[in-house]
Scaffold this active site. Structure first.
Site, PDB file in Angstrom:
ATOM      1  N   ALA A   1      38.207  55.047  41.430  1.00 22.59           N
ATOM      2  CA  ALA A   1      38.449  56.448  40.634  1.00 22.59           C
ATOM      3  C   ALA A   1      37.563  57.440  40.413  1.00 22.59           C
ATOM      4  O   ALA A   1      37.811  58.530  40.820  1.00 22.59           O
ATOM      5  CB  ALA A   1      38.696  55.961  39.051  1.00 22.59           C
ATOM      6  N   GLU A  60      26.253  56.075  39.858  1.00 28.24           N
ATOM      7  CA  GLU A  60      26.896  54.469  40.162  1.00 28.24           C
ATOM      8  C   GLU A  60      25.556  53.959  39.655  1.00 28.24           C
ATOM      9  O   GLU A  60      24.552  53.969  40.562  1.00 28.24           O
ATOM     10  CB  GLU A  60      27.352  54.658  41.612  1.00 28.24           C
ATOM     11  CG  GLU A  60      27.764  53.047  41.810  1.00 28.24           C
ATOM     12  CD  GLU A  60      28.544  52.223  40.678  1.00 28.24           C
ATOM     13  OE1 GLU A  60      28.192  51.247  40.570  1.00 28.24           O
ATOM     14  OE2 GLU A  60      29.458  53.164  40.392  1.00 28.24           O
ATOM     15  N   CYS A 111      38.277  43.807  44.900  1.00 26.68           N
ATOM     16  CA  CYS A 111      39.549  43.114  45.294  1.00 26.68           C
ATOM     17  C   CYS A 111      39.354  42.294  46.594  1.00 26.68           C
ATOM     18  O   CYS A 111      39.966  41.067  46.711  1.00 26.68           O
ATOM     19  CB  CYS A 111      40.640  43.773  45.345  1.00 26.68           C
ATOM     20  SG  CYS A 111      41.158  44.748  43.932  1.00 26.68           S
TER      21      CYS A 111
END
Length: 448
Positions: free
Chosen positions: A14, A35, A45
């Site tokens: 995002a 981050e 994933c």
């Protein structure tokens, strides 16, 4: 005139999708993304397939590095930097440099919360220490891979029978480890109805995985610091390693502490522009609320596809454009060895709490023409509103070629189509791909 400054908290799907859109619309703006993990723009994933050995190197899962963001888009992406607090009034963030221990303040004109989700961690004895893993960020997958290579564990217990549990159990089966899966629910995959979940459970057992349903983990037993067993309320399961896959929740603590209101399941409350109630503050991805287009209610879901889409919408609006995110219908796919599973819309058990009058049907068919070599089985459950037959949801469980059929149903739901209109769709047919009547149309026919 000073440049506008955009600060993004979170450097994955995002956050960096938003950063890219801002840069397109604001070529001279200053964009900084913080981050806390060591990597940006990675495929979380893909971690089960890295663990399984299907992906050889972890860098294959990284879409773009901080260096690439700087050289290609002039976006500063600072990894190992954790935002500790946000002052909305003063337009500042306090940031911890995890490499040096330095804490510093930074200012912003526009701020995006893209803090993602956090794994649910049970309060059980023996959880902390070597050999117990949760997969959240890419570094978690790297550490797990290193542990497996070093320790060569033979017995693994996966706690949780959702998407991540299913995919990790498959990864360990591919590594020829002895796999046990524990879930306190009496079914796997709680987003599926129990009749469809039973097909999944049967497939899990067929590949040799021990399945313990309706059992709650009480402790992790250790011997000299190493994992020895997972103790449930019914038994002790021998283990060399434990994977926790108990689901996730929105990582919204920072936003809450800053005074932003929360919505569904404590996700950050936003509108369709991904804007919060505070001017210049936005949220996107797993931390943000969305809207369910079938139930017309606030909704929350943690999916990489949704994170990318909501990040894009947030970035366009932050950069001065106009875009809206219409919502989701809960479409998701997964697999376990030879089994593919998929769902979209609402399930029958979700409808128990909603004011819908509906019909449901479940059919068993083939993924290809029955005479074609290796044609597999497919089970389709479809739910439609009555009267009128508007499609409300579907679940698919079957062999290769089953799961992506859900996309046709998802499209039909988004278009508010009826089962009759789905039956009339001109879908492709050839023996290697389908039957003359596709299985989803066979199910739809029975609901007319």
């Amino acid at each position: 005139m000073e440049r506008e400054k955009y600060v993004i908290i979170g450097g994955d799907a995002a956050g960096m999708s938003a950063a890219g859109q801002i840069r397109k619309l604001q070529p001279k703006a200053e964009i900084v993304a913080y981050e806390r993990s060591p990597h940006t723009s990675y495929s979380a994933c893909g971690m089960p397939y890295y663990i399984a050995g299907l992906v050889e190197k972890e860098n294959k899962l990284i879409v773009r590095t901080p260096e690439e963001f700087m050289s290609k888009q002039n976006i500063r992406a600072l990894v190992l930097h954790e935002v500790l607090s946000v002052d909305i009034q003063d337009r500042t963030v306090n940031v911890l440099d995890l490499k040096t221990g330095e804490v510093f303040a930074d200012t912003f004109d526009h701020l995006l919360f893209a803090t993602g989700s956090e794994p649910i961690r049970p309060a059980v004895e023996g959880l902390d220490g070597e050999g117990v893993f949760q997969l959240s960020v890419l570094q978690d997958g790297i550490l797990l891979h290193q542990f497996i290579e070093k320790r060569q564990p033979q017995r693994v217990v996966v706690v949780g029978g959702g998407y991540i549990g299913l995919e990790m159990a498959e990864a360990f089966c591919m590594r020829r480890m002895k796999v046990s899966l524990v879930d306190r629910s009496f079914q796997v995959m709680n987003t599926f109805d129990i009749d469809m979940a039973e097909h999944i459970a049967q497939a899990i057992r067929r590949v040799g995985t021990e399945l313990y349903l309706g059992e709650t983990v009480k402790a992790i037993e250790r011997d000299s610091g190493r994992v020895k067993a997972v103790v449930t309320d019914q038994r002790a399961i021998p283990a060399d390693m434990v994977i926790l896959g108990l689901g996730v929740r929105p990582n919204s603590k920072l936003a809450k502490e800053a005074g932003l209101p929360l919505g569904a399941k404590d996700s950050i409350l936003v509108d369709q522009a991904m804007a919060t109630e505070t001017e210049g503050i936005w949220a996107a991805g797993d931390c943000a609320q969305t809207w369910h287009m079938v139930t017309n209610r606030p909704f929350w879901i943690a999916l990489g596809s949704v994170a990318n889409k909501t990040g894009r919408v947030a970035g366009i609006n932050m950069g001065g454009g106009e875009e809206r995110f219409p919502g989701v219908i809960g479409t998701a796919v997964s697999k376990h060895c030879e089994l593919e599973v998929a769902r979209t819309g609402v399930s029958e058990k979700e409808l128990e709490d909603l004011d819908f009058n509906y019909d449901t049907v479940t059919i068993k068919s083939k993924t290809q023409a029955g005479y074609y070599p290796d044609a597999g089985q497919i089970h389709v459950k479809m739910i439609a509103e009555k009267p009128g037959g508007r499609i409300l949801g579907a679940q698919i469980v079957g062999n290769h070629g089953s799961a992506k059929r859900i996309d046709v149903v998802a499209t039909a739901i988004a278009a508010r189509m009826t089962v009759r209109e789905l039956v009339d769709l001109d879908l492709g047919y050839a023996p290697p791909f389908s039957l003359p009547w596709d299985p989803i149309q066979i199910a739809a026919r029975q609901l007319i």
